[in-house]
Design an enzyme around this catalytic site. Sequence first.
Site, mmCIF file in Angstrom:
data_model
loop_
_atom_site.group_PDB
_atom_site.id
_atom_site.type_symbol
_atom_site.label_atom_id
_atom_site.label_comp_id
_atom_site.label_asym_id
_atom_site.label_seq_id
_atom_site.Cartn_x
_atom_site.Cartn_y
_atom_site.Cartn_z
ATOM 1 N N ASP A 1 -16.846 7.014 -57.798
ATOM 2 C CA ASP A 1 -16.815 7.754 -56.948
ATOM 3 C C ASP A 1 -15.234 8.656 -57.355
ATOM 4 O OD1 ASP A 1 -15.753 8.209 -54.078
ATOM 5 O OD2 ASP A 1 -14.655 7.151 -53.817
ATOM 6 N N GLU B 1 -15.970 4.692 -44.004
ATOM 7 C CA GLU B 1 -15.013 5.676 -43.273
ATOM 8 C C GLU B 1 -15.070 6.900 -43.056
ATOM 9 O OE1 GLU B 1 -13.127 6.161 -47.414
ATOM 10 O OE2 GLU B 1 -10.977 6.720 -46.051
ATOM 11 N N ASP B 2 -16.142 7.739 -43.429
ATOM 12 C CA ASP B 2 -15.763 9.034 -42.867
ATOM 13 C C ASP B 2 -16.684 8.889 -41.319
ATOM 14 O OD1 ASP B 2 -14.391 9.589 -44.195
ATOM 15 O OD2 ASP B 2 -15.309 10.225 -46.394
ATOM 16 N N HIS C 1 -20.950 15.274 -52.843
ATOM 17 C CA HIS C 1 -20.185 14.480 -53.503
ATOM 18 C C HIS C 1 -21.320 12.575 -53.617
ATOM 19 C CE1 HIS C 1 -16.888 11.375 -54.216
ATOM 20 N NE2 HIS C 1 -16.906 11.022 -52.992
HETATM 21 MN MN MN Z 1 -16.294 8.926 -52.271
#
Ligand code: MN
Length: 733
Positions: free
Chosen positions: A146, A81-82, A53
Amino acid sequence: MEHFNPGIEDVMNEAKKYIHDQKDIALLEKAANYAANHHAGQFRKSGDPYIIHLTNVAFILATMHVGPVTIAAGFLHDVIEDCGVTHDELAADFSEEIADLVEAVTKVGTLEYKGKDDPEYQAANHRKIFIAMAKDVRVIIIKLVDRLHNMRTLQYQSETSQRRIAAETLDVYAPIAHRLGISSIKNELEDLSFLYLNREEYYHIAGLVEAKKSERDNAVNQMIQDISSMLEKNHIPFRIFGRSKHLYSIYKKMVTKHKRFDEILDLLAIRIITKTELNCYEILGYIHATYKPIPGRLKDYIAVPKTNMYQSLHTTIIGEDGKIFEVQIRTEDMDAIAEQGVAAHWRYKEGTKYDAKAEQREIENKLSWFKNFAVYSEDESEHDSASEYMATLQRDVFEANVYVMTPKGRVIDLPNGATPIDFAYRIHTDVGHTAVGAIVNDAMVPLNTELHTGDVVQIKTMKNTGPSEDWLKFVKTNQARNKIRNYLQKKETEKKEENIRDGEKILADELRKRGFDVKEYMDKKKLENVYKEFRVSNYVDFMYGLAVKSINPTIVCEKLTNQKRSLHEAEVLTRVLNKEVPKRNSKLGLIVPGIESMKMTIAHCCLPVYGDHIAGYISKGDGVKVHRSTCPNIQSVKNRLIDVYWDEQKADRYYDSDLVVVARDRSFLLTDIVTVVSQCKVTIESVNAQVNHESLTSTIKLSVRVQDLEQLTNLMANIRKIESVLFVERTLH
Ligand code: MN
């Protein structure tokens, strides 16, 4: 829809096409590895390692020729975030700038779009998205890319997620891409959303397009050959190609313009790219010389660019067999802007120092709507609700469709129905506030005139003027509406403050006049206790009442100082109004209904005696004066009069009365008068006689004391009988 999946190497190769500085290349490599390490072990729903991604996002960004910082942020955009990386860690590992970008992208991403079921909630979320993005255009570009990659891989999501994400993309992201002029991303986002939201229609239109594809391709190719040879003959540089409309735009035309598929004109579309602006017009000239143009379809977006900076010539011509072609003619630069908009305009150029703030400023200058967009996004207080905010954006930013110009040729976009006032506020707040007239296309027009595309608008201003409340009735932009409202509110506040000062002064003066300590009684707590009596509930209204004289300062004074003086005129009025009638005697033999201890005096001007018709006059600060009801002095002040009565239980006292007697002068006149008075058992206080030698008359002024009107009337009748008396009257002073 299968896409090429670039790896880190591919991103680096793409970036190296325009980024050569070793430091920058090192930054990209570091960001790529950082992302790969932190996302190691994470997978996309497709089953791919998560890094896919990120390489996709970074790769698309690189094809757009954005700067190295933006590509690096593209690699890192999901680590907060991840992967649980904090902003500060990212700032330490890279830079504050990159950490800020990633954090902003993260914020946008964590807002969940709930769909159209709850418009208020939806609007609130959209607003947050806009606010997060408006601060830095790079955040928007990263977020768009994105979203583009997420849309390309949407097939791995659940059907519910697909619909939610597709709807959000169509409602929020595609319009933003459109307004930024990034049509390549916009078109792809729209078609992908269309597929997931309305699969049936999507395939239906795709089928229609496909069905006559070879027929159309032949027609287009024939036209390309014909135009090519014509331009070659005339030695004009060009590239020419056919292009297909994206499916969603065909669908939209069918729905909004109620057209059948075969009625949609510009399905056969050709684009010609040339070198200079002049070439564009030359090409247009040759084409129109050869093919019949359809009237009204020529659009010159070179002379008047669209507000997203789009420039091009558009014409529609009729080819062989009556086939209709839409032709776009533009330069390479214009084409880049048409495809990538903002991104193309700010393509990364090595050697120039990048300054995010300067770029933001430049974008705001180039894209006037963006400035408003940023202003709306920041100023939350001016909007009543999130849905109003969205309506504003919708109207002022996304649906602008009147394009007017300043005398210097700057294009201003306004919503339909906008007026010179909207225009004025778009130019500058002060221009709006001081606008007094508008000149549209060289003619003076009223300020509420509806503007049309192509109008040249000039605003006449005058210093020290301000917006009128009436403007609110016709302005169309929320920008103008808010500015006008704010101005008027501020004015009102100022006026209120002035009223408060006036009111305070009036009350202070009254207190001072009566000898009270101003400081002691101008106390807000004390004042609060008397509000109720004047039917107001707060200090401001109270002072306003005093200032506009709807509240009597004298009464306020009395209430405030709790005076229980007998000559309390307010009390009189109150009791009379309330019809309280306890009767009380006064020493004068008078009764005033409703008054307890009341100072009462006999008026000196008319000197009423017991038995006269009388009236009480509420004097200013000196109790009740009792007049004869016929006294001329009270005839004009009837509102201050109250009923007073003689007490039937007659007090043993005398009343002063002044008489004037006029008689022919003779000897012993005065003696005769005094004799009559004493015969009537009336006391004489004073006598004064004057002879008028011309008329040979005598005027005698007589002050007497009588018990009542009967005695006085009797006295006057007897004086009248005296020889040579012409008349006798009670005096009125
Ligand atoms: Mn993303």
